[in-house]
Design an enzyme around this catalytic site. Structure first.
Site: not given
Length: 441
Positions: A167-169, A171, A308
């Site tokens: 997830i996010s970083s 990802a 986000h």
């Protein structure tokens, strides 16, 4: 004078002592042989406690001082699959464990979950440095690879079924790991990420504002070349990629999603035009490239109006289906919606008819309905009844007609169509009524 401590008395060996020494000499090789013959798998299954998150230290090369957490279900399978679950900035391995359903899915399907945890102040994975963007270059990817190697050694994991999600970083790290180690990972699922190399910096900064703002663009070939440069000379198979992004993401802007699609379709050698497009849920648009099934080479899910922090319960099951981990048990299906579809077909050499019954299993009346489904490749609808069909192939929508648009609770409507085919007369595998997935029987 009696001997002092450390002296060796000079004594005659007695017959009994000689016999005991002989017996011991015979037993030692036998004990050694039994120890060597003991099955290592029995010890491996007890390497860490099961059904609890456990930190592992000394797992291997770890240049950036990551911490490793692992979850082994009590029903871990022989030669299990492995899922690496990478956290977001400010997060941690334990936070990823408690905030996602990967552990509960591991309980159900018997795979092992690795939760890498960043120790630098930002708690963001390094997806920027030159070291991180090449195979064996150092930094976080090397440490994560060591964690995978530890699980593979310890649990005799199936090296054909190693996956990564984040997830996010995390990802972004998913993108990086698939680029650095295409021979290790079979597939990835990135929730709110950016393409491999998009965040690259050379000044030691962890953040790339141009990339986060969605202003870094390349051609598909240029994006693909960045991935290929991470492991020069590699000609083996490349891992499949599932991408998720919200249109209202103001942290990693939505254009990054399109750039990821360009990159991974080029890396996997499939066209930029979707092979299938559908709506798994209201507000979701799913496009598949290079194939139409759950394991298409590239799958991209766009969430309309979502920011986000898009990850929610149930998405991991969809990623699991994309990974194809149903080999440890039946692949988890999306939660049943308030509808049921029953299909029967009658096929011949080049044609077929399909009869479809739609049932409203919800508690409220449906006024006006649209049934979405994707026809197998090679099928084209030539005529239909009790609904209008558009388009005639690919992702089709069947829309009610004037006399059957109202469905009371538990009421059903029958529709159908005739189609040609080029050899595949199978029925669609999923149906969505007004954007909600239906149970299929």
């Amino acid at each position: 004078m009696p001997p002092t401590v450390g002296d060796t008395p000079n004594r005659q060996r007695t017959p009994l002592r000689s016999a005991l020494l002989a017996l011991l000499g015979a037993l030692l090789p036998l004990l050694a042989a039994l120890t060597l013959a003991a099955p290592p798998a029995a010890a491996r299954t007890e390497a860490v406690p099961t059904a609890t998150l456990t930190e592992v230290t000394g797992f291997g090369d770890n240049p950036s001082n990551l911490r490793m957490y692992v979850y082994v279900p009590s029903g871990v399978t022989a030669h299990p699959a492995v899922v690496v679950a990478a956290h977001y900035c400010t997060g941690s391995g334990p936070a990823m464990y408690s905030g996602t359903e990967w552990a509960s899915l591991a309980d159900q399907y018997g795979f092992v979950v690795v939760y890498p945890s960043v120790t630098r102040a930002s708690k963001c994975f390094d997806v920027s440095s030159p070291q991180a963007l090449r195979r064996g270059g150092g930094s976080d990817p090397v440490g994560v690879k060591s964690m995978v190697d530890w699980v593979t050694r310890t649990y005799a994991a199936d090296t054909r079924r190693i996956f990564v999600t984040g997830i996010s970083s995390g990802a972004m790290m998913t993108n990086v790991l698939l680029g650095d180690y295409p021979d290790v990972f079979a597939a990835g699922a990135a929730f709110s990420g950016v393409p491999f190399g998009c965040f690259a910096t050379t000044d030691g900064s962890e953040w790339n504002s141009a990339c986060s703002g969605g202003t870094v663009t390349h051609t598909p070939r240029e994006w693909g070349d960045l991935v290929r440069a991470a492991y020069p000379g590699y000609t083996g198979p490349r891992p499949r990629m599932q991408l998720w992004h919200g249109t209202a993401d103001d942290t990693l802007r939505y254009p990054d999603f399109g750039e990821e699609i360009k990159q991974w379709t080029d890396v996997l050698g499939v066209g930029q035009t979707p092979a299938a497009t559908d709506t798994p849920r209201s507000g979701w648009t799913r496009t598949r490239y290079g194939g139409t099934g759950d394991q298409a080479p590239v799958e991209a899910i766009s969430l309309q109006g979502v920011g986000h922090n898009l990850y929610s319960y149930g998405m991991a099951s969809r990623a699991l289906a994309f990974f194809g981990l149903g080999g440890d048990g039946p692949a988890p299906q999306p939660p049943a919606g308030a509808c049921k579809v029953t299909v029967t077909t009658n096929a011949w050499n080049t044609g077929l008819t399909a009869s479809v019954t739609i049932t409203n299993t919800g508690a409220t009346t449906i006024s006006g309905w649209k049934l979405g489904f994707t026809l197998p490749t090679g099928q084209t609808i030539t005529s239909g009844w009790n609904a209008t069909y558009s388009p005639s192939s690919g992702a089709v929508t069947a829309t009610d007609v004037s006399y059957n648009g109202t469905l009371a609770p538990n009421a059903s409507v029958g529709i159908g169509y005739q189609a040609t085919h080029t050899g595949n007369s199978a029925t669609p595998t999923a149906y969505r009524l007004n954007g909600t997935e239906c149970t299929v029987s």
